[in-house]
Design an enzyme around this catalytic site. Sequence first.
Site, PDB file in Angstrom:
ATOM      1  N   ASP A 342       0.871  -1.278  -0.513  1.00 11.39           N
ATOM      2  CA  ASP A 342      -0.037   0.350   0.243  1.00 11.39           C
ATOM      3  C   ASP A 342       0.981   1.256  -0.151  1.00 11.39           C
ATOM      4  OD1 ASP A 342      -2.353   1.430   0.498  1.00 11.39           O
ATOM      5  OD2 ASP A 342      -1.424   2.363   2.598  1.00 11.39           O
ATOM      6  N   GLU A 378       1.642  -0.103  -5.158  1.00 13.65           N
ATOM      7  CA  GLU A 378       0.546   0.281  -5.292  1.00 13.65           C
ATOM      8  C   GLU A 378       1.154   1.854  -5.704  1.00 13.65           C
ATOM      9  OE1 GLU A 378      -3.706   2.182  -4.064  1.00 13.65           O
ATOM     10  OE2 GLU A 378      -1.789   2.321  -2.355  1.00 13.65           O
TER      11      GLU A 378
END
Length: 733
Positions: A342, A378
Amino acid sequence: MHTWPGSAYPLGATFDGGGTNFGLFSEGAERVELCLFGARGGETRVPLDEVDAFVWHTYVPNIQPGQRYGYRVHGPYDPAQGLRFNPAKLLLDPYAKAVEGQITWGQPVFGYTFGDPDSRNDDDSAADMMKGVVINPYFDWAGDRRPATPYAETFIYEAHVRGLTMRHPAIPEEMRGTYSAIAHPAIIDHLTKIGVTAIELMPVHQFVDDSVLQQKGLSNYWGYNTISFFAPHNRYAAAGDAGQQVQEFKGMVRALHSAGIEVILDVVYNHTAEGNHLGPTLSMRGIDNAAYYKLEEDRRFYTDYTGTGNSLNVRSPHSLQLIMDSLRYWVLDMHVDGFRFDLASALAREFYDVDRLATFFELVQQDPVVSQVKLIAEPWDVGPGGYQVGNFPPQWTEWNGKYRDTVRDFWRGEPQALGEFASRLTGSSDLYEHSGRRPVASVNFVTAHDGFTLRDLVSYVSKHNEANGEDNHDGADDNRSENFGVEGPTDDPAVLTDRARQQRNFIATLLLSQGVPMLLHGDELGRTQQGNNNAYAQDNELTWVDWEAADRPLLEFTAAMARLRRDHPTFRRRRFFEGRPVRREEGAPVQDIAWLRPDGTLMQPEDWDSGFGRAIGVFLNGLGIQERDRRGEPIRDRHFIILFNGGDDGIDFHVPEVEYSPNWEIVIDTAGHRADSAIVRPGDDIRLEARSLILLSEHPRVDVEPDHSVAASLAALAAVTTPVHAPKTEART
């Protein structure tokens, strides 16, 4: 209590059969106490008198799995200097392998008195804190083998433990929403049916429910609020005993592996649940604030590249050790197969700018364990210069946000260069080839947890996030979506037909594109969130998959497309297209790809910006794959032609008519079933309806030798005309 010196390594609580070794890093601490809690809540404090290289440690004989514990760390409290030690606050071990309980929000868990951020509050927090739990590391893996699916054969399914299983009628109610539910045959059978090779679980590291959400009657559903990087989230465990969380998670992994499905974890190492200077003192803030968190010049405040209040200090060797130890633990002990990071750009900010040569990436590169699993970034954060699609190191794959945006724009008829769409369809060589990566560096997706579901993408123009309690101000405003004339639910047959076709367009494009496809859970079933594009706080029927309302035709279409991709290496090449005649090991040079105008002729350089009414075709040569299979044999496949029409009007697409051209069979037509023959002959005009895709597969003619095919003909044609690949800015598509 009698103790032994113990060892500084490993950190955390390690049971060896006779007792437990405890180790905690803190460079700034003056004294550390291990706190052991009995079944009735009584607390026994054990001083850690041994310190080696800033690791405080002890060994306590007879401490068994199931023992609850925490720490109290003594030292200076001076927020202006970044020091926030306070022994009144019970602290969770950053290396805890299991966690019991939840946070009770109130004054005791905060290090300052409400209304005065620079003050010190000495209310004891033990009764309001979650506790670490000593675990038994043994598990019978019973010959578990990792599927080790190559990237080119991977099909990822992004899923939420609760969202996927809470409403499945075949799963017992007491099991729903748990790791055991993911391992249930009903879920595994579904994943197998649609061809999934890897399930990417949204955060399962122990996370915290925000107090603000609790006050609104909501919860942190997505889980991007981690407090422990080693413990599986306890609310996802069906077993009541905290020590069984780990065993249940391992059982889930073993069951998925038995079905040939890999387990990828969505991990959040960029920040923790302790937030900014107004946040609670739960763990690392009270253990060694300056070592674990990146602080501003005014050291009362935290640098925030994540939008959550703090960022982990990736310049600190101890923070980096924590991350790497966690990754190795999940691979070696929990048998997971990869990670999706993330806001990964935040991990590359050692100083201020994003640096692809940051220490974290160097550690991953040389690590013999972590470097061998799937690593997915990401590739952005919320800080300046944080959008880094295409800029991660060669070992990494990335969520390709440009693929999502381009494909959405094409199918809603937005003006754009066709070259951009062509590049995304063929693996985004313009983003990844310069760093030595292959098409599989691109994780292609149209939808993900953050944003509209697939059904909502074709049903809503605007977000509808009122249920989040933020007056619809949260969530993205630029959704690149459409509703076909009606916002939200409708009974209009024409609108429903258009929406169904558009969903098929997205699914087909995703699974026919080069790269690694990723599908959001429930998209194949027509799941809706009623227009909510930021359902992070909705742990309820708004986000849970309604299995009984499943769109069965869409499910069958998705499964068919996945089988097509699995069976044909043309759609999952390991190398980028050359875009020119290439020499095979045997036979004449062949053209591996050719782009077609609606009149059946080859695209010219000036055509890429003209649009052609948003229509384009692409010929994929099954004999032009410059790769070998696992046995070393050359890979060969059929020829395919894909026809795309993203415009509002139907067109007639002329089937190429060249020497030795085969007949073609209509394999996919997203506009629906055709009344005429499924066989198309060279020179025919095939009707390509508005907003539709047609896939043609070579239908061999028995009177033609295998090498005398459309492949050789197109190569010869290209040799006497202009290049057939997209503009140079799109690399070699």
